[in-house]
Design a protein around this motif. Structure first.
Motif, PDB file in Angstrom:
ATOM      1  N   TYR A  80       0.872  -0.984  -0.223  1.00 34.06           N
ATOM      2  CA  TYR A  80       0.023   0.077   0.054  1.00 34.06           C
ATOM      3  C   TYR A  80       0.807   1.243  -0.232  1.00 34.06           C
ATOM      4  O   TYR A  80       1.689   1.283   0.826  1.00 34.06           O
ATOM      5  N   ALA A  81       0.542   2.291  -1.044  1.00 25.54           N
ATOM      6  CA  ALA A  81       1.348   3.379  -0.917  1.00 25.54           C
ATOM      7  C   ALA A  81       0.410   4.701  -0.115  1.00 25.54           C
ATOM      8  O   ALA A  81      -0.480   5.025  -0.660  1.00 25.54           O
ATOM      9  N   PRO A  82       0.767   5.066   0.955  1.00 28.82           N
ATOM     10  CA  PRO A  82       0.121   5.954   1.814  1.00 28.82           C
ATOM     11  C   PRO A  82       0.431   7.273   1.044  1.00 28.82           C
ATOM     12  O   PRO A  82       1.180   7.650   0.513  1.00 28.82           O
ATOM     13  N   ASP A  83      -0.561   8.282   1.437  1.00 30.91           N
ATOM     14  CA  ASP A  83      -0.276   9.886   1.216  1.00 30.91           C
ATOM     15  C   ASP A  83      -0.976  10.580   2.357  1.00 30.91           C
ATOM     16  O   ASP A  83      -1.159   9.750   3.399  1.00 30.91           O
ATOM     17  N   GLU A  84      -0.597  11.721   2.491  1.00 31.37           N
ATOM     18  CA  GLU A  84      -0.724  12.591   3.746  1.00 31.37           C
ATOM     19  C   GLU A  84      -2.172  12.598   4.219  1.00 31.37           C
ATOM     20  O   GLU A  84      -2.416  12.534   5.296  1.00 31.37           O
ATOM     21  N   ALA A  85      -3.286  12.297   3.067  1.00 32.29           N
ATOM     22  CA  ALA A  85      -4.564  12.483   3.589  1.00 32.29           C
ATOM     23  C   ALA A  85      -4.745  11.100   4.414  1.00 32.29           C
ATOM     24  O   ALA A  85      -5.342  11.023   5.412  1.00 32.29           O
ATOM     25  N   ASP A  86      -4.192   9.909   4.038  1.00 28.98           N
ATOM     26  CA  ASP A  86      -4.196   8.772   4.678  1.00 28.98           C
ATOM     27  C   ASP A  86      -3.763   8.922   6.165  1.00 28.98           C
ATOM     28  O   ASP A  86      -4.230   8.375   7.171  1.00 28.98           O
TER      29      ASP A  86
END
Length: 288
Positions: A208-214
């Motif tokens: 899984y590639a997280p981002d800031e919103a995650d």
């Protein structure tokens, strides 16, 4: 100009956060009452396999073979047994121990079908991390492995000795990884590029590639969890949440769902549940 650290109001690890989400009463028994639990063969096996995979990377790359890893298995079990002699009482016969070790061997062998350790140089292994949020809530835990690419991109890797969950349970599995990613982001100012769960029970890999919103959503979730824990501590209301996991719980005799009566709640403030884990290291229950 100096900045003032917020007063620590409490601490959460992914395992204990998972306890509360699974069953608030289980969280109370483990964290507030600190009731003893019988060692779980599955959890202890997870600890042994994790230890083998950690120490595998002490070897030069060319020596990280299946045979070398399997050769570490029994010494790591004996080391753990010396530290925790009660683990030996999990087995009533030599045949049970042999079958348990055979399952651990299968997991170690399976690891080599999922990654080539001769091509990897982890930046960190069994990394203890902690970060205090602005609210004073400390997030902490142990990360199995952190890989850093030449570009600076970070991959967070976690080994699981169970089988990969079905699609309906993937979000729960990824919560732990997002938790770690949040802590690393708050500590180092960089969001990990990839989160990777390696399931040694059935040989699947979840990425899984997280981002800031995650990670902001994860931060809101852990804050809300702590608020719910504080509310339970204030009111003394710890609700049991029955599920199929009840069959593995050591505390059925004290659970109202099974006709039991919990002991009186100890007199503790939320911050009193904070204890240093760095000295003790990872507990077998963290493998659950």
């Amino acid at each position: 100009m100096t900045t003032t650290e917020p007063e620590i109001i409490g601490a959460l690890s992914p395992s204990r956060a998972g306890d509360f989400m699974t069953c608030p009463l289980l969280y109370r028994f483990r964290v507030v009452d600190r009731l003893p639990e019988r060692p779980s063969p599955a959890a202890v096996r997870g600890t042994v396999v994790h230890s083998v995979l950690e120490h595998l990377y002490d070897l030069p790359a060319g020596e990280r073979t299946v045979a070398a890893a399997l050769g570490m298995l029994e010494p790591q079990w004996l080391r753990l047994l010396e530290e925790e002699p009660e683990y030996g009482r999990m087995f009533s016969a030599d045949e049970e121990l042999a079958a348990w070790l055979a399952q651990a061997r299968s997991m170690v062998e399976r690891y080599f079908t999922l990654e080539d350790p001769t091509r990897l140089e982890p930046a960190e292994r069994e990394l203890y991390v902690e970060a205090v949020l602005g609210s004073g809530l400390m997030l902490r835990g142990y990360i199995d492995r952190v890989d850093v690419a030449p570009s600076g991109d970070v991959r967070v890797v976690d080994y699981k000795t169970g089988s990969a969950p079905g699609p309906e349970f993937e979000a729960k599995a990824l919560f732990q990884m997002k938790f770690y990613a949040l802590v690393l982001w708050r500590l180092r100012g960089r969001i990990p590029r990839l989160l990777q769960l390696i399931y040694l029970g059935n040989g699947e890999v979840l990425r899984y590639a997280p981002d800031e919103a995650d990670l902001l959503a994860t931060e809101r979730k852990v804050q809300a969890l702590w608020q719910a824990i504080e509310r339970a501590l204030r009111t003394g209301e710890w609700r049991a949440r029955p599920s199929r996991l009840c069959g593995w719980c050591d505390h059925q005799a004290l659970c109202p769902e099974f006709g039991g009566t919990p002991p009186p709640v100890p007199e503790r403030r939320p911050g009193d549940t904070v204890r240093s884990t760095r000295a003790k290291g990872r507990a077998a229950s963290d493998e659950l």
